[in-house]
Design a protein around this motif. Structure first.
Motif, PDB file in Angstrom:
ATOM      1  N   CYS A  83       0.765  -1.312   0.121  1.00 23.85           N
ATOM      2  CA  CYS A  83       0.156  -0.039  -0.055  1.00 23.85           C
ATOM      3  C   CYS A  83       0.744   1.234   0.090  1.00 23.85           C
ATOM      4  O   CYS A  83       1.617   1.650   1.124  1.00 23.85           O
ATOM      5  CB  CYS A  83      -0.931   0.072   1.214  1.00 23.85           C
ATOM      6  SG  CYS A  83      -1.844   1.327   1.445  1.00 23.85           S
ATOM      7  N   VAL A  84       0.938   2.030  -0.980  1.00 27.98           N
ATOM      8  CA  VAL A  84       1.700   3.248  -1.285  1.00 27.98           C
ATOM      9  C   VAL A  84       1.009   4.427  -0.690  1.00 27.98           C
ATOM     10  O   VAL A  84       0.003   4.803  -0.931  1.00 27.98           O
ATOM     11  CB  VAL A  84       2.026   3.381  -2.701  1.00 27.98           C
ATOM     12  CG1 VAL A  84       2.938   4.659  -2.853  1.00 27.98           C
ATOM     13  CG2 VAL A  84       2.653   2.197  -3.405  1.00 27.98           C
ATOM     14  N   LYS A  89       2.670   9.089   8.854  1.00 28.73           N
ATOM     15  CA  LYS A  89       1.554   9.179   9.482  1.00 28.73           C
ATOM     16  C   LYS A  89       0.332   8.408   8.966  1.00 28.73           C
ATOM     17  O   LYS A  89      -0.544   7.841   9.584  1.00 28.73           O
ATOM     18  CB  LYS A  89       1.029  10.567   9.913  1.00 28.73           C
ATOM     19  CG  LYS A  89       0.692  11.579   8.852  1.00 28.73           C
ATOM     20  CD  LYS A  89      -0.108  12.764   9.347  1.00 28.73           C
ATOM     21  CE  LYS A  89      -0.480  13.543   8.246  1.00 28.73           C
ATOM     22  NZ  LYS A  89       0.674  14.393   7.543  1.00 28.73           N
ATOM     23  N   ASP A  90       0.378   8.320   7.558  1.00 24.46           N
ATOM     24  CA  ASP A  90      -0.741   7.658   6.693  1.00 24.46           C
ATOM     25  C   ASP A  90      -0.795   6.166   7.224  1.00 24.46           C
ATOM     26  O   ASP A  90      -1.837   5.294   7.353  1.00 24.46           O
ATOM     27  CB  ASP A  90      -0.796   7.782   5.407  1.00 24.46           C
ATOM     28  CG  ASP A  90      -0.704   9.251   4.741  1.00 24.46           C
ATOM     29  OD1 ASP A  90      -1.488  10.056   5.741  1.00 24.46           O
ATOM     30  OD2 ASP A  90      -0.135   9.491   3.978  1.00 24.46           O
ATOM     31  N   ALA A 142      -2.617   4.858  -2.185  1.00 27.32           N
ATOM     32  CA  ALA A 142      -3.505   5.300  -1.177  1.00 27.32           C
ATOM     33  C   ALA A 142      -2.926   6.899  -0.701  1.00 27.32           C
ATOM     34  O   ALA A 142      -3.013   7.396   0.151  1.00 27.32           O
ATOM     35  CB  ALA A 142      -3.440   4.604   0.051  1.00 27.32           C
ATOM     36  N   THR A 143      -2.608   7.505  -1.955  1.00 24.94           N
ATOM     37  CA  THR A 143      -2.147   8.852  -1.683  1.00 24.94           C
ATOM     38  C   THR A 143      -3.661   9.680  -1.447  1.00 24.94           C
ATOM     39  O   THR A 143      -4.632   9.167  -1.815  1.00 24.94           O
ATOM     40  CB  THR A 143      -1.470   9.626  -3.038  1.00 24.94           C
ATOM     41  OG1 THR A 143      -2.246   9.246  -4.126  1.00 24.94           O
ATOM     42  CG2 THR A 143      -0.009   8.837  -3.242  1.00 24.94           C
ATOM     43  N   ASN A 144      -3.595  10.831  -0.876  1.00 24.72           N
ATOM     44  CA  ASN A 144      -4.990  11.707  -0.612  1.00 24.72           C
ATOM     45  C   ASN A 144      -5.517  11.990  -1.950  1.00 24.72           C
ATOM     46  O   ASN A 144      -4.973  12.322  -3.128  1.00 24.72           O
ATOM     47  CB  ASN A 144      -4.347  12.951   0.039  1.00 24.72           C
ATOM     48  CG  ASN A 144      -3.943  12.508   1.462  1.00 24.72           C
ATOM     49  OD1 ASN A 144      -4.625  11.916   2.237  1.00 24.72           O
ATOM     50  ND2 ASN A 144      -2.722  13.101   1.826  1.00 24.72           N
ATOM     51  N   PRO A 145      -6.849  12.001  -1.892  1.00 20.73           N
ATOM     52  CA  PRO A 145      -7.740  12.246  -3.145  1.00 20.73           C
ATOM     53  C   PRO A 145      -8.030  13.757  -3.401  1.00 20.73           C
ATOM     54  O   PRO A 145      -8.857  14.487  -3.438  1.00 20.73           O
ATOM     55  CB  PRO A 145      -9.175  11.690  -2.894  1.00 20.73           C
ATOM     56  CG  PRO A 145      -9.183  11.487  -1.471  1.00 20.73           C
ATOM     57  CD  PRO A 145      -7.807  11.552  -0.938  1.00 20.73           C
ATOM     58  N   ASP A 146      -6.819  14.581  -3.478  1.00 21.18           N
ATOM     59  CA  ASP A 146      -6.936  15.841  -3.805  1.00 21.18           C
ATOM     60  C   ASP A 146      -5.954  15.975  -4.956  1.00 21.18           C
ATOM     61  O   ASP A 146      -5.347  15.013  -5.663  1.00 21.18           O
ATOM     62  CB  ASP A 146      -6.400  16.890  -2.713  1.00 21.18           C
ATOM     63  CG  ASP A 146      -4.991  16.615  -2.038  1.00 21.18           C
ATOM     64  OD1 ASP A 146      -4.309  15.662  -2.842  1.00 21.18           O
ATOM     65  OD2 ASP A 146      -4.581  17.225  -1.151  1.00 21.18           O
TER      66      ASP A 146
END
Lengths: 199, 199
Positions: A83-84, A89-90, A142-146
Protein backbone atom coordinates in the motif's frame (compact mmCIF):
# COMPACT_ATOMS: atom_id res chain seq x y z
CA UNK A 1 8.40 46.49 25.05
CA UNK A 2 8.28 43.77 27.68
CA UNK A 3 11.22 41.40 27.29
CA UNK A 4 12.59 38.41 29.17
CA UNK A 5 15.32 36.57 27.28
CA UNK A 6 14.43 33.00 28.30
CA UNK A 7 10.72 33.59 27.86
CA UNK A 8 11.13 35.13 24.40
CA UNK A 9 13.49 32.33 23.33
CA UNK A 10 10.97 29.66 24.33
CA UNK A 11 8.12 31.49 22.53
CA UNK A 12 10.34 31.78 19.44
CA UNK A 13 11.20 28.06 19.43
CA UNK A 14 7.57 26.99 20.02
CA UNK A 15 6.33 29.21 17.19
CA UNK A 16 8.48 27.23 14.72
CA UNK A 17 6.04 24.32 15.10
CA UNK A 18 3.31 23.97 12.47
CA UNK A 19 0.02 25.72 13.26
CA UNK A 20 1.52 27.57 16.22
CA UNK A 21 1.82 31.32 15.84
CA UNK A 22 3.24 33.87 18.28
CA UNK A 23 0.04 34.20 20.30
CA UNK A 24 -0.44 30.45 20.75
CA UNK A 25 3.26 30.06 21.56
CA UNK A 26 2.96 32.72 24.30
CA UNK A 27 -0.08 30.92 25.71
CA UNK A 28 1.80 27.59 25.68
CA UNK A 29 4.86 29.15 27.37
CA UNK A 30 2.68 30.58 30.16
CA UNK A 31 1.01 27.20 30.57
CA UNK A 32 4.43 25.49 30.78
CA UNK A 33 5.43 28.01 33.48
CA UNK A 34 2.42 27.01 35.57
CA UNK A 35 2.95 23.25 35.08
CA UNK A 36 4.76 21.07 37.61
CA UNK A 37 8.47 20.89 36.88
CA UNK A 38 8.32 17.09 36.62
CA UNK A 39 5.57 17.27 33.97
CA UNK A 40 7.61 19.76 31.95
CA UNK A 41 10.65 17.46 32.15
CA UNK A 42 8.46 14.50 31.12
CA UNK A 43 7.51 16.49 28.03
CA UNK A 44 11.01 17.59 27.04
CA UNK A 45 12.49 14.12 27.75
CA UNK A 46 9.78 12.45 25.66
CA UNK A 47 10.55 14.80 22.74
CA UNK A 48 14.26 14.00 23.02
CA UNK A 49 13.55 10.24 23.26
CA UNK A 50 11.30 10.49 20.19
CA UNK A 51 14.11 12.16 18.27
CA UNK A 52 16.75 9.69 19.52
CA UNK A 53 14.89 6.43 19.15
CA UNK A 54 12.27 6.72 16.45
CA UNK A 55 13.48 6.53 12.85
CA UNK A 56 12.19 5.57 9.45
CA UNK A 57 12.18 1.90 8.38
CA UNK A 58 14.98 1.10 5.88
CA UNK A 59 12.57 -0.88 3.73
CA UNK A 60 9.21 0.86 3.73
CA UNK A 61 9.91 4.28 5.31
CA UNK A 62 7.35 4.05 8.10
CA UNK A 63 8.11 4.78 11.77
CA UNK A 64 10.08 2.28 13.82
CA UNK A 65 12.40 2.04 16.81
CA UNK A 66 14.58 -0.57 15.10
CA UNK A 67 16.33 -0.83 11.73
CA UNK A 68 13.35 -2.58 10.10
CA UNK A 69 9.78 -1.87 11.22
CA UNK A 70 7.50 -4.40 12.89
CA UNK A 71 5.24 -4.56 9.81
CA UNK A 72 8.05 -5.46 7.39
CA UNK A 73 9.37 -8.04 9.88
CA UNK A 74 5.98 -9.63 10.58
CA UNK A 75 5.94 -13.08 8.93
CA UNK A 76 2.16 -13.33 9.11
CA UNK A 77 1.57 -10.34 6.81
CA UNK A 78 0.80 -10.65 3.11
CA UNK A 79 4.12 -9.89 1.39
CA UNK A 80 2.57 -9.69 -2.08
CA UNK A 81 0.63 -6.46 -1.51
CA UNK A 82 2.12 -3.00 -1.00
CA UNK A 83 0.00 0.00 0.00
CA UNK A 84 1.71 3.22 -1.17
CA UNK A 85 1.08 6.28 1.03
CA UNK A 86 2.40 9.84 1.13
CA UNK A 87 3.56 10.14 4.74
CA UNK A 88 4.50 7.89 7.68
CA UNK A 89 1.43 9.12 9.56
CA UNK A 90 -0.80 7.59 6.87
CA UNK A 91 0.58 4.15 7.83
CA UNK A 92 -0.64 4.71 11.41
CA UNK A 93 -4.09 5.76 10.13
CA UNK A 94 -4.48 2.72 7.87
CA UNK A 95 -3.13 0.33 10.54
CA UNK A 96 -5.64 1.69 13.05
CA UNK A 97 -8.49 1.14 10.57
CA UNK A 98 -7.82 -2.49 11.40
CA UNK A 99 -8.29 -4.67 8.33
CA UNK A 100 -5.25 -4.27 6.08
CA UNK A 101 -2.70 -7.06 6.26
CA UNK A 102 -0.17 -6.21 3.53
CA UNK A 103 3.01 -4.11 3.49
CA UNK A 104 3.46 -0.36 3.07
CA UNK A 105 5.63 2.03 1.12
CA UNK A 106 6.00 5.64 2.28
CA UNK A 107 6.80 8.07 -0.56
CA UNK A 108 7.84 10.86 1.82
CA UNK A 109 5.49 13.42 0.24
CA UNK A 110 3.57 13.99 -2.97
CA UNK A 111 4.46 15.46 -6.34
CA UNK A 112 4.00 19.22 -6.18
CA UNK A 113 6.22 21.02 -8.71
CA UNK A 114 5.22 24.47 -7.41
CA UNK A 115 6.68 23.55 -4.00
CA UNK A 116 9.78 22.07 -5.66
CA UNK A 117 8.72 18.48 -4.96
CA UNK A 118 9.47 16.58 -8.15
CA UNK A 119 9.35 12.75 -8.48
CA UNK A 120 13.12 12.37 -7.91
CA UNK A 121 12.92 13.58 -4.28
CA UNK A 122 10.26 10.95 -3.45
CA UNK A 123 11.07 7.27 -2.93
CA UNK A 124 9.72 5.91 -6.25
CA UNK A 125 13.09 4.24 -7.08
CA UNK A 126 13.02 2.29 -3.83
CA UNK A 127 9.48 1.11 -4.61
CA UNK A 128 10.60 -0.09 -8.07
CA UNK A 129 13.50 -2.04 -6.47
CA UNK A 130 11.08 -3.65 -4.01
CA UNK A 131 8.81 -4.68 -6.90
CA UNK A 132 11.74 -6.08 -8.90
CA UNK A 133 13.22 -7.97 -5.95
CA UNK A 134 10.07 -9.32 -4.34
CA UNK A 135 7.07 -11.29 -5.41
CA UNK A 136 4.64 -8.35 -5.43
CA UNK A 137 1.19 -8.90 -6.94
CA UNK A 138 -0.78 -5.79 -6.03
CA UNK A 139 0.04 -2.12 -5.49
CA UNK A 140 -2.67 -0.15 -3.69
CA UNK A 141 -2.24 3.59 -4.31
CA UNK A 142 -3.45 5.38 -1.17
CA UNK A 143 -2.24 8.95 -1.79
CA UNK A 144 -4.74 11.62 -0.72
CA UNK A 145 -7.67 12.24 -3.10
CA UNK A 146 -6.81 15.90 -3.81
CA UNK A 147 -5.01 17.51 -6.76
CA UNK A 148 -1.41 16.71 -5.75
CA UNK A 149 -2.35 13.25 -4.46
CA UNK A 150 -4.12 12.40 -7.72
CA UNK A 151 -1.14 13.66 -9.74
CA UNK A 152 1.14 11.41 -7.69
CA UNK A 153 -1.22 8.46 -8.16
CA UNK A 154 -1.31 9.08 -11.92
CA UNK A 155 2.50 9.30 -12.13
CA UNK A 156 2.84 6.10 -10.11
CA UNK A 157 0.38 4.26 -12.37
CA UNK A 158 2.41 5.41 -15.38
CA UNK A 159 5.82 4.22 -14.13
CA UNK A 160 4.31 0.91 -12.97
CA UNK A 161 2.66 0.19 -16.34
CA UNK A 162 5.86 -1.67 -17.46
CA UNK A 163 5.22 -4.34 -14.82
CA UNK A 164 2.38 -6.23 -16.45
CA UNK A 165 2.09 -8.85 -13.67
CA UNK A 166 1.09 -6.12 -11.21
CA UNK A 167 -2.50 -5.36 -10.29
CA UNK A 168 -2.64 -1.62 -9.59
CA UNK A 169 -5.57 -0.34 -7.50
CA UNK A 170 -6.61 3.01 -6.07
CA UNK A 171 -8.44 3.49 -2.75
CA UNK A 172 -12.13 4.35 -3.25
CA UNK A 173 -13.04 8.04 -3.30
CA UNK A 174 -16.36 9.82 -3.63
CA UNK A 175 -18.61 11.27 -0.96
CA UNK A 176 -17.14 10.87 2.51
CA UNK A 177 -18.64 7.86 4.29
CA UNK A 178 -21.30 9.14 6.69
CA UNK A 179 -21.63 12.53 4.98
CA UNK A 180 -24.60 14.22 3.26
CA UNK A 181 -24.87 15.46 -0.33
CA UNK A 182 -25.91 18.81 1.14
CA UNK A 183 -22.57 19.31 2.88
CA UNK A 184 -20.31 18.02 0.08
CA UNK A 185 -18.68 20.31 -2.46
CA UNK A 186 -19.38 20.15 -6.21
CA UNK A 187 -16.09 18.44 -7.02
CA UNK A 188 -16.77 15.59 -4.58
CA UNK A 189 -20.27 15.10 -6.04
CA UNK A 190 -18.87 15.18 -9.61
CA UNK A 191 -16.27 12.53 -8.71
CA UNK A 192 -18.84 10.40 -6.88
CA UNK A 193 -21.02 10.39 -10.01
CA UNK A 194 -18.07 9.60 -12.27
CA UNK A 195 -16.92 6.72 -10.07
CA UNK A 196 -20.38 5.23 -9.54
CA UNK A 197 -20.59 1.42 -9.43
CA UNK A 198 -23.25 -1.17 -10.05
CA UNK A 199 -24.94 -2.59 -6.98
CA UNK B 1 -3.31 -0.92 16.65
CA UNK B 2 -0.07 0.72 15.61
CA UNK B 3 2.12 1.33 18.66
CA UNK B 4 5.60 2.66 19.24
CA UNK B 5 6.34 3.36 22.89
CA UNK B 6 8.45 6.50 22.49
CA UNK B 7 6.17 7.92 19.83
CA UNK B 8 3.02 7.33 21.86
CA UNK B 9 4.63 8.77 24.98
CA UNK B 10 5.58 11.98 23.16
CA UNK B 11 2.07 12.31 21.66
CA UNK B 12 0.61 11.76 25.14
CA UNK B 13 2.82 14.44 26.72
CA UNK B 14 2.16 16.97 23.91
CA UNK B 15 -1.60 16.45 24.15
CA UNK B 16 -1.51 17.67 27.78
CA UNK B 17 -0.88 21.19 26.46
CA UNK B 18 -3.91 23.49 26.12
CA UNK B 19 -5.63 23.45 22.72
CA UNK B 20 -3.65 20.41 21.57
CA UNK B 21 -5.65 17.24 21.07
CA UNK B 22 -4.46 13.80 19.99
CA UNK B 23 -4.52 14.57 16.27
CA UNK B 24 -2.56 17.82 16.59
CA UNK B 25 -0.12 16.10 18.98
CA UNK B 26 0.49 13.35 16.39
CA UNK B 27 1.08 15.99 13.70
CA UNK B 28 3.53 17.85 15.98
CA UNK B 29 5.37 14.62 16.84
CA UNK B 30 5.79 13.77 13.14
CA UNK B 31 7.01 17.31 12.49
CA UNK B 32 9.53 17.00 15.36
CA UNK B 33 10.76 13.72 13.82
CA UNK B 34 11.47 15.51 10.54
CA UNK B 35 13.19 18.51 12.19
CA UNK B 36 16.97 18.80 12.55
CA UNK B 37 18.17 17.32 15.82
CA UNK B 38 19.78 20.64 16.83
CA UNK B 39 16.48 22.51 16.33
CA UNK B 40 14.65 19.94 18.47
CA UNK B 41 17.28 20.32 21.21
CA UNK B 42 17.00 24.12 20.96
CA UNK B 43 13.26 23.72 21.62
CA UNK B 44 13.56 21.33 24.58
CA UNK B 45 16.43 23.31 26.14
CA UNK B 46 14.48 26.56 25.81
CA UNK B 47 11.49 24.97 27.57
CA UNK B 48 13.75 23.74 30.39
CA UNK B 49 15.45 27.15 30.66
CA UNK B 50 12.04 28.83 30.81
CA UNK B 51 11.03 26.53 33.64
CA UNK B 52 14.35 27.00 35.49
CA UNK B 53 14.83 30.72 35.15
CA UNK B 54 11.49 32.44 34.77
CA UNK B 55 9.42 32.87 37.92
CA UNK B 56 6.73 35.14 39.30
CA UNK B 57 7.72 38.45 40.93
CA UNK B 58 7.47 38.30 44.75
CA UNK B 59 5.74 41.65 44.85
CA UNK B 60 3.38 41.89 41.87
CA UNK B 61 3.25 38.33 40.50
CA UNK B 62 4.32 39.15 36.94
CA UNK B 63 7.06 37.27 35.08
CA UNK B 64 10.69 37.88 35.95
CA UNK B 65 14.09 36.18 35.90
CA UNK B 66 15.04 37.71 39.25
CA UNK B 67 13.42 37.86 42.71
CA UNK B 68 11.71 41.18 41.96
CA UNK B 69 10.60 42.10 38.43
CA UNK B 70 12.08 44.96 36.41
CA UNK B 71 8.82 46.94 36.65
CA UNK B 72 8.69 46.85 40.47
CA UNK B 73 12.40 47.76 40.62
CA UNK B 74 12.19 50.61 38.11
CA UNK B 75 12.62 53.89 40.03
CA UNK B 76 11.17 55.95 37.18
CA UNK B 77 7.74 54.31 37.35
CA UNK B 78 4.76 55.83 39.13
CA UNK B 79 4.58 53.94 42.45
CA UNK B 80 1.19 55.40 43.37
CA UNK B 81 -0.81 53.53 40.72
CA UNK B 82 -1.45 49.78 40.58
CA UNK B 83 -3.10 48.12 37.59
CA UNK B 84 -4.79 44.85 38.69
CA UNK B 85 -4.88 42.11 36.03
CA UNK B 86 -5.95 38.46 35.98
CA UNK B 87 -2.85 36.78 34.55
CA UNK B 88 0.87 37.47 34.04
CA UNK B 89 0.32 37.53 30.27
CA UNK B 90 -1.95 40.57 30.69
CA UNK B 91 1.05 42.51 32.05
CA UNK B 92 2.92 41.78 28.81
CA UNK B 93 -0.08 42.95 26.75
CA UNK B 94 -0.48 46.21 28.68
CA UNK B 95 3.29 46.88 28.69
CA UNK B 96 3.39 46.39 24.92
CA UNK B 97 0.53 48.87 24.48
CA UNK B 98 3.23 51.36 25.44
CA UNK B 99 1.76 54.14 27.56
CA UNK B 100 1.23 52.82 31.11
CA UNK B 101 3.83 53.83 33.64
CA UNK B 102 2.50 52.52 36.96
CA UNK B 103 2.86 49.20 38.77
CA UNK B 104 0.92 45.96 38.36
CA UNK B 105 -0.73 43.34 40.52
CA UNK B 106 -1.45 39.88 39.10
CA UNK B 107 -4.41 38.13 40.77
CA UNK B 108 -3.50 34.74 39.31
CA UNK B 109 -6.97 34.15 37.85
CA UNK B 110 -10.50 35.40 38.24
CA UNK B 111 -13.38 34.54 40.57
CA UNK B 112 -15.28 31.60 39.08
CA UNK B 113 -17.06 29.58 41.79
CA UNK B 114 -18.18 26.91 39.30
CA UNK B 115 -14.51 26.15 38.55
CA UNK B 116 -13.68 26.20 42.26
CA UNK B 117 -11.88 29.55 42.03
CA UNK B 118 -13.04 31.51 45.07
CA UNK B 119 -11.50 34.83 46.23
CA UNK B 120 -9.22 33.14 48.77
CA UNK B 121 -7.12 31.37 46.08
CA UNK B 122 -6.43 34.68 44.31
CA UNK B 123 -3.90 37.22 45.60
CA UNK B 124 -6.34 39.81 47.00
CA UNK B 125 -4.67 39.71 50.45
CA UNK B 126 -1.32 40.60 48.95
CA UNK B 127 -2.89 43.54 47.12
CA UNK B 128 -4.42 44.79 50.39
CA UNK B 129 -0.99 44.58 52.10
CA UNK B 130 0.57 46.55 49.23
CA UNK B 131 -2.11 49.23 49.60
CA UNK B 132 -1.63 49.39 53.37
CA UNK B 133 2.16 49.51 53.17
CA UNK B 134 2.64 51.83 50.22
CA UNK B 135 1.47 55.23 49.18
CA UNK B 136 -1.08 54.03 46.59
CA UNK B 137 -3.46 56.57 45.11
CA UNK B 138 -5.17 54.77 42.26
CA UNK B 139 -6.18 51.16 41.54
CA UNK B 140 -6.99 50.45 37.89
CA UNK B 141 -9.09 47.27 37.57
CA UNK B 142 -8.12 45.64 34.28
CA UNK B 143 -9.78 42.24 34.57
CA UNK B 144 -11.38 41.00 31.34
CA UNK B 145 -14.77 42.52 30.44
CA UNK B 146 -16.69 39.22 30.52
CA UNK B 147 -18.91 37.69 33.23
CA UNK B 148 -16.15 36.30 35.48
CA UNK B 149 -13.92 39.33 34.93
CA UNK B 150 -16.75 41.72 35.86
CA UNK B 151 -17.56 39.64 38.95
CA UNK B 152 -13.91 39.88 39.99
CA UNK B 153 -13.88 43.64 39.34
CA UNK B 154 -17.05 44.07 41.42
CA UNK B 155 -15.62 42.02 44.30
CA UNK B 156 -12.42 44.03 44.20
CA UNK B 157 -14.31 47.34 44.27
CA UNK B 158 -16.23 46.09 47.30
CA UNK B 159 -13.20 45.05 49.37
CA UNK B 160 -11.40 48.29 48.44
CA UNK B 161 -14.31 50.53 49.49
CA UNK B 162 -12.84 50.74 53.04
CA UNK B 163 -9.84 52.64 51.69
CA UNK B 164 -11.43 56.02 51.11
CA UNK B 165 -8.19 57.68 49.89
CA UNK B 166 -8.09 55.34 46.90
CA UNK B 167 -9.36 56.28 43.46
CA UNK B 168 -10.71 53.07 41.91
CA UNK B 169 -11.06 52.97 38.12
CA UNK B 170 -12.07 50.36 35.55
CA UNK B 171 -10.62 50.10 32.03
CA UNK B 172 -13.04 51.36 29.36
CA UNK B 173 -15.29 48.79 27.69
CA UNK B 174 -17.86 49.05 24.91
CA UNK B 175 -17.54 48.37 21.22
CA UNK B 176 -14.08 47.11 20.31
CA UNK B 177 -11.92 49.94 18.97
CA UNK B 178 -11.90 49.64 15.15
CA UNK B 179 -15.00 47.42 15.01
CA UNK B 180 -18.44 47.94 13.40
CA UNK B 181 -21.87 47.91 15.05
CA UNK B 182 -22.84 45.30 12.48
CA UNK B 183 -20.30 42.79 13.76
CA UNK B 184 -20.81 43.40 17.50
CA UNK B 185 -23.13 41.30 19.63
CA UNK B 186 -26.18 42.70 21.44
CA UNK B 187 -24.48 42.65 24.85
CA UNK B 188 -21.56 44.76 23.63
CA UNK B 189 -23.98 47.27 22.06
CA UNK B 190 -26.08 47.37 25.25
CA UNK B 191 -22.97 48.03 27.36
CA UNK B 192 -21.68 50.63 24.90
CA UNK B 193 -24.99 52.52 25.20
CA UNK B 194 -25.01 52.24 28.99
CA UNK B 195 -21.44 53.51 29.28
CA UNK B 196 -21.84 56.35 26.76
CA UNK B 197 -20.00 59.59 27.58
CA UNK B 198 -20.37 63.24 26.65
CA UNK B 199 -18.13 64.52 23.90
Amino acid sequence: MFQLKDFEKCVFELSKLPGIGRKTATRLALFLLKMDKKDVLALTKSIEALKDKIRFCKICGSLTDEEICSICKDATRDKTTICVVEEAKDVILIENSGNYNGLYHVLGGRISPLDGITPDVLSFDKLISRIEEGNIKEIIIATNPDVDGETTAYYLKKILSDYSMLKITRIATGLAVGSHLEYSDEFAILKALENRREI
